[in-house]
Structure formats: C-alpha cells, structure tokens
Write a protein that holds these residues in place. Structure first.
Motif, PDB file in Angstrom:
ATOM      1  N   THR A 179      23.984  39.479 113.808  1.00  0.00           N
ATOM      2  CA  THR A 179      23.012  38.451 113.413  1.00  0.00           C
ATOM      3  C   THR A 179      22.515  37.678 114.641  1.00  0.00           C
ATOM      4  O   THR A 179      21.357  37.272 114.688  1.00  0.00           O
ATOM      5  CB  THR A 179      23.633  37.473 112.384  1.00  0.00           C
ATOM      6  N   ASN A 180      23.375  37.499 115.650  1.00  0.00           N
ATOM      7  CA  ASN A 180      22.918  36.827 116.875  1.00  0.00           C
ATOM      8  C   ASN A 180      21.843  37.668 117.560  1.00  0.00           C
ATOM      9  O   ASN A 180      20.806  37.155 117.981  1.00  0.00           O
ATOM     10  CB  ASN A 180      24.087  36.629 117.848  1.00  0.00           C
ATOM     11  N   ASP A 181      22.094  38.971 117.663  1.00  0.00           N
ATOM     12  CA  ASP A 181      21.130  39.842 118.349  1.00  0.00           C
ATOM     13  C   ASP A 181      19.802  39.878 117.589  1.00  0.00           C
ATOM     14  O   ASP A 181      18.731  39.878 118.195  1.00  0.00           O
ATOM     15  CB  ASP A 181      21.698  41.259 118.504  1.00  0.00           C
ATOM     16  N   TYR A 182      19.877  39.903 116.261  1.00  0.00           N
ATOM     17  CA  TYR A 182      18.654  39.918 115.451  1.00  0.00           C
ATOM     18  C   TYR A 182      17.791  38.695 115.753  1.00  0.00           C
ATOM     19  O   TYR A 182      16.578  38.791 115.957  1.00  0.00           O
ATOM     20  CB  TYR A 182      19.029  39.969 113.963  1.00  0.00           C
ATOM     21  N   LEU A 183      18.429  37.521 115.808  1.00  0.00           N
ATOM     22  CA  LEU A 183      17.647  36.282 116.000  1.00  0.00           C
ATOM     23  C   LEU A 183      17.060  36.160 117.400  1.00  0.00           C
ATOM     24  O   LEU A 183      16.122  35.387 117.614  1.00  0.00           O
ATOM     25  CB  LEU A 183      18.502  35.056 115.656  1.00  0.00           C
ATOM     26  N   LEU A 207      29.874  31.903 118.285  1.00  0.00           N
ATOM     27  CA  LEU A 207      29.341  32.513 119.504  1.00  0.00           C
ATOM     28  C   LEU A 207      27.924  31.996 119.714  1.00  0.00           C
ATOM     29  O   LEU A 207      27.089  32.106 118.816  1.00  0.00           O
ATOM     30  CB  LEU A 207      29.308  34.041 119.334  1.00  0.00           C
ATOM     31  N   ILE A 208      27.677  31.433 120.904  1.00  0.00           N
ATOM     32  CA  ILE A 208      26.358  30.832 121.128  1.00  0.00           C
ATOM     33  C   ILE A 208      25.596  31.569 122.226  1.00  0.00           C
ATOM     34  O   ILE A 208      26.142  31.831 123.304  1.00  0.00           O
ATOM     35  CB  ILE A 208      26.526  29.338 121.498  1.00  0.00           C
ATOM     36  N   ASP A 209      24.341  31.936 121.926  1.00  0.00           N
ATOM     37  CA  ASP A 209      23.435  32.508 122.932  1.00  0.00           C
ATOM     38  C   ASP A 209      22.314  31.504 123.139  1.00  0.00           C
ATOM     39  O   ASP A 209      21.803  30.945 122.160  1.00  0.00           O
ATOM     40  CB  ASP A 209      22.841  33.831 122.434  1.00  0.00           C
ATOM     41  N   VAL A 210      21.945  31.275 124.398  1.00  0.00           N
ATOM     42  CA  VAL A 210      20.895  30.266 124.652  1.00  0.00           C
ATOM     43  C   VAL A 210      19.757  30.839 125.489  1.00  0.00           C
ATOM     44  O   VAL A 210      19.937  31.840 126.193  1.00  0.00           O
ATOM     45  CB  VAL A 210      21.474  29.035 125.405  1.00  0.00           C
ATOM     46  N   ILE A 225      23.248  30.134 117.187  1.00  0.00           N
ATOM     47  CA  ILE A 225      24.624  29.753 116.919  1.00  0.00           C
ATOM     48  C   ILE A 225      25.169  30.719 115.872  1.00  0.00           C
ATOM     49  O   ILE A 225      24.722  30.716 114.717  1.00  0.00           O
ATOM     50  CB  ILE A 225      24.648  28.303 116.395  1.00  0.00           C
ATOM     51  N   GLY A 226      26.083  31.577 116.271  1.00  0.00           N
ATOM     52  CA  GLY A 226      26.616  32.583 115.358  1.00  0.00           C
ATOM     53  C   GLY A 226      27.986  32.167 114.867  1.00  0.00           C
ATOM     54  O   GLY A 226      28.849  31.790 115.659  1.00  0.00           O
ATOM     55  N   ILE A 227      28.177  32.240 113.546  1.00  0.00           N
ATOM     56  CA  ILE A 227      29.468  31.834 112.981  1.00  0.00           C
ATOM     57  C   ILE A 227      30.046  32.976 112.156  1.00  0.00           C
ATOM     58  O   ILE A 227      29.378  33.555 111.303  1.00  0.00           O
ATOM     59  CB  ILE A 227      29.292  30.591 112.076  1.00  0.00           C
ATOM     60  N   GLY A 228      31.276  33.283 112.439  1.00  0.00           N
ATOM     61  CA  GLY A 228      32.018  34.242 111.622  1.00  0.00           C
ATOM     62  C   GLY A 228      33.106  33.456 110.927  1.00  0.00           C
ATOM     63  O   GLY A 228      33.931  32.822 111.584  1.00  0.00           O
ATOM     64  N   LEU A 229      33.087  33.459 109.590  1.00  0.00           N
ATOM     65  CA  LEU A 229      34.066  32.675 108.820  1.00  0.00           C
ATOM     66  C   LEU A 229      34.781  33.616 107.843  1.00  0.00           C
ATOM     67  O   LEU A 229      34.133  34.272 107.022  1.00  0.00           O
ATOM     68  CB  LEU A 229      33.319  31.549 108.075  1.00  0.00           C
ATOM     69  N   ASN A 230      36.092  33.686 107.972  1.00  0.00           N
ATOM     70  CA  ASN A 230      36.856  34.579 107.094  1.00  0.00           C
ATOM     71  C   ASN A 230      36.967  33.963 105.704  1.00  0.00           C
ATOM     72  O   ASN A 230      37.589  32.913 105.540  1.00  0.00           O
ATOM     73  CB  ASN A 230      38.258  34.819 107.657  1.00  0.00           C
ATOM     74  N   VAL A 231      36.373  34.631 104.728  1.00  0.00           N
ATOM     75  CA  VAL A 231      36.318  34.029 103.390  1.00  0.00           C
ATOM     76  C   VAL A 231      37.241  34.762 102.407  1.00  0.00           C
ATOM     77  O   VAL A 231      38.229  34.207 101.932  1.00  0.00           O
ATOM     78  CB  VAL A 231      34.869  34.003 102.853  1.00  0.00           C
ATOM     79  N   ASN A 232      36.918  36.022 102.109  1.00  0.00           N
ATOM     80  CA  ASN A 232      37.708  36.730 101.091  1.00  0.00           C
ATOM     81  C   ASN A 232      38.536  37.875 101.652  1.00  0.00           C
ATOM     82  O   ASN A 232      39.157  38.619 100.895  1.00  0.00           O
ATOM     83  CB  ASN A 232      36.767  37.258 100.000  1.00  0.00           C
ATOM     84  N   MET A 233      38.543  38.043 102.953  1.00  0.00           N
ATOM     85  CA  MET A 233      39.259  39.172 103.578  1.00  0.00           C
ATOM     86  C   MET A 233      40.770  38.923 103.466  1.00  0.00           C
ATOM     87  O   MET A 233      41.265  37.882 103.889  1.00  0.00           O
ATOM     88  CB  MET A 233      38.824  39.237 105.041  1.00  0.00           C
ATOM     89  N   LEU A 234      41.470  39.904 102.904  1.00  0.00           N
ATOM     90  CA  LEU A 234      42.931  39.756 102.794  1.00  0.00           C
ATOM     91  C   LEU A 234      43.672  40.732 103.700  1.00  0.00           C
ATOM     92  O   LEU A 234      44.835  40.517 104.027  1.00  0.00           O
ATOM     93  CB  LEU A 234      43.384  39.971 101.344  1.00  0.00           C
TER      94      LEU A 234
END
Ligand code: BTN
Length: 330
Positions: free
Chosen positions: A101-105, A199-202, A214-223
């Motif tokens: 998603t960072n690369d896309y933006l 992870l931030i790219d400027v 500003i890229g955020i990876g948040l562990n939500v349902n991964m077990l």
C-alpha cells in the motif's frame, strides 16, 4: 501513474466481499443457492471459492451440502468504511491484493490530497530495515495514508511517534486488558509483543512543503503464522480479546484518528503529544539494546526529547540521544 498502480486500481474486492458475506462459518451453503442470491452462475461461485482458497482461506466443501468457511471472515467493505470516516474529503482505495500500500500511494505523491489505501492482502508488504511485512489475506489491517504537509521535511521529526499514538487511541476503544504500549519509534505492543508497526516514506516538494506516506500494519484476526515468517514476538487483537474483530469499524476509526493526529501534529508539532507518549512508553526505565550501524549499545531507556529522539542512559552513566536504530528489551 505507473502500470502497477493502474493494474492494482482495477482490483476492487466487492465481488469477493459479497461472496464471503454469503458464506458462513457454521452452516453449509450450496453453490446454486449462493449463485442465485448473488445473481451469478454456480461456476462463478466456484471460481470465487477457488480464489479465496488460493489466498489461504480455509473453506470446507462437502458434495451435496456445499461450502462453509472454517473460520469467521468479514472482508473490507468500502461503503461501510466510507460512511464511518468523518473526514469526508479523504480519498479511499480498497483493494483485494496489491504489492504494498505504501508503494501504491507513491504514485500520488504531489497530488496534494489526503488519500488512504487499505487492502486484504499485500504480496510484498514492507517493514522497517528492509524486512518484509507478513500480510495474509483478510486477516489484518494493511493501510497507508498519503498526507501532504504544509511543512518542510525537516519538521517531520516525531511523525512516526504521533502515528503510533493514533493507533493506541484507536485500540483503546476495544478495552483491552492492561498492557498496551508504544515502543520507540513506532511499534505498538501488547505485553511486549508486537501488535502494530508503521513505515513512513517521505518526499520533499518543490515549494518547500513535503508529503508523507504513513503505512500501518495492525494484527487484527491473525492467530497463526503458518510459515513462521514473523521474526519477533507478536500478538493480535483477536488473540488478546478472544473474539473475532470486524475490521471495517476498526479501519474507519483508524483513518479518523490518523487524520486527526496528523492535523494536530501539523499545527502544533510533537510537543502536544509528549505527555501521551510518556503514558504509554513501554520502554521507559527498562534495560534496552539499541542496534545502530551494526553496533549494539546497552543501557536504560529514559524517554524521548522534544524532537522525539530516544534518550538512553549508557552503562557508564552518561545519557545519549538517538534519532534512529532498532531497539529491543534486554
Ligand atoms: C515495521 O514495523 O517494520 C513497519 C511495518 C509496516 C507495515 C505496513 S502494512 C501497510 C504498509 N504497506 C507496507 O508495505 N508496509 C506498511
């Protein structure tokens, strides 16, 4: 715009999301009935099921009975997220799968609009220090926000800290048992296990301003991490709460809080966040090891300064200031 962006932009997730809504994790549904309610052929249902399985989603299939999900699954729903986002001018892209998603933006740097991209799966999710970010389909939040600042690049010190505080604010609404913390410069931890990273790219713009992704990876349902790809202790919201979490509300709340916090940061800089950082500083007064330029330094973490740099009291008693590095508890 690069080919990658144009290609990825076509990959919306609405068909798959709709199929997943028609599947259940407790009752078997047959392909013909699903097809009829979705107004698609049985073959198209089968194709969708195969696609989900290819992404690693476990689906039971019994001849004569149909299909059932092995685990609960709710995919991202752009309309639902859109409705909950209070910052109506934010442009929102939701995709099924993308490289990062960072690369896309990066294709939208210099566009001067706040743009958010969230996806179900990243083929090449990136972490800090050239690490990869494990991004299994439909499990977690992989989200980036492109934010054009009316500031010079040199004024962005502390941005990553502000972002982790926005994540903390979002998670506080889930009433987790005690243990939520920030680990300098931008990890969110729960009882010393990683819950989210940033992870931030400027890019500096010609007129003296700059933009940040500003890229955020948040562990939500991964077990589980079946392939053992994650190299550090980690946890997820579901593991902490013992319940499946709908990522749509979480995603909208995260966008709202990130944009709020970035607007505050733009106006006031890091100074207004220092007290909040102190409240959640998971390293404060702990023995730490800082890896920097292939060296390891040991000492006691002593919080941050006005620029968001880390203070470490070294073993000789002197306090040193660090603006970068990879830190772990000793
Ligand atoms: C880290 O802690 O190392 C940072 C992890 C950042 C991961 C996110 S997921 C969304 C965005 N896209 C990426 O490729 N990376 C960030």
């Amino acid at each position: 715009m690069s080919n990658n962006a144009r290609f990825s932009a076509k990959k919306g997730n609405s068909n798959l999301a709709s199929l997943v809504r028609h599947l259940s994790d407790s009752v078997y549904q047959d392909g013909t009935t699903i097809g009829k309610t979705m107004n698609i052929t049985r073959g198209a249902v089968w194709k969708g099921i195969k696609k989900l399985q290819k992404y690693g989603i476990k689906i039971y299939s019994i001849k004569g009975k149909g299909y059932a999900l092995a685990e609960p699954l709710i995919l991202l729903d752009k309309k639902l997220i859109r409705k909950q986002v209070i910052h109506k001018s934010v442009i929102l892209d939701i995709f099924e799968s993308i490289g990062s998603t960072n690369d896309y933006l990066k294709n939208y740097f210099s566009f001067n609009k706040v743009r958010v991209c969230a996806v179900e799966h990243q083929a090449h999710g990136r972490g800090r220090f050239n690490r990869s970010w494990h991004s299994p389909f439909g499990q977690n939040i992989y989200l980036s926000c492109l934010y054009p600042f009316q500031k010079d690049l040199s004024e962005l010190a502390g941005l990553s800290l502000v972002v982790s505080l926005a994540v903390i604010k979002t998670l506080k609404a889930y009433n987790l048992p005690a243990g939520l913390g920030v680990k300098w410069p931008n990890d969110v931890t729960y009882q010393a296990k990683k819950l989210a990273g940033c992870l931030i790219d400027v890019q500096a713009e010609a007129n003296g301003t700059c933009s940040a992704i500003i890229g955020i990876g948040l562990n939500v349902n991964m077990l589980h991490d079946e392939k053992n790809e994650i190299t550090q202790p980690w946890t997820s919201l579901r593991a902490i709460l013992g319940a499946y979490v709908d990522r749509n509300l979480l995603c909208a709340a995260l966008i709202n809080n990130i944009v709020d916090y970035l607007q505050q940061f733009e106006k006031h800089s890091l100074s207004i966040f220092l007290a909040e950082w102190q409240q959640f500083d998971a390293l404060y007064s702990r023995k730490v090891v800082l890896e920097i330029n292939n060296n390891k330094l040991c000492g006691k973490a002593k919080g941050i300064n006005e620029q968001g740099h880390l203070l470490i009291q070294l073993e000789n008693g002197a306090t040193q200031i660090f603006s970068s590095g990879d830190i772990s508890l000793d």
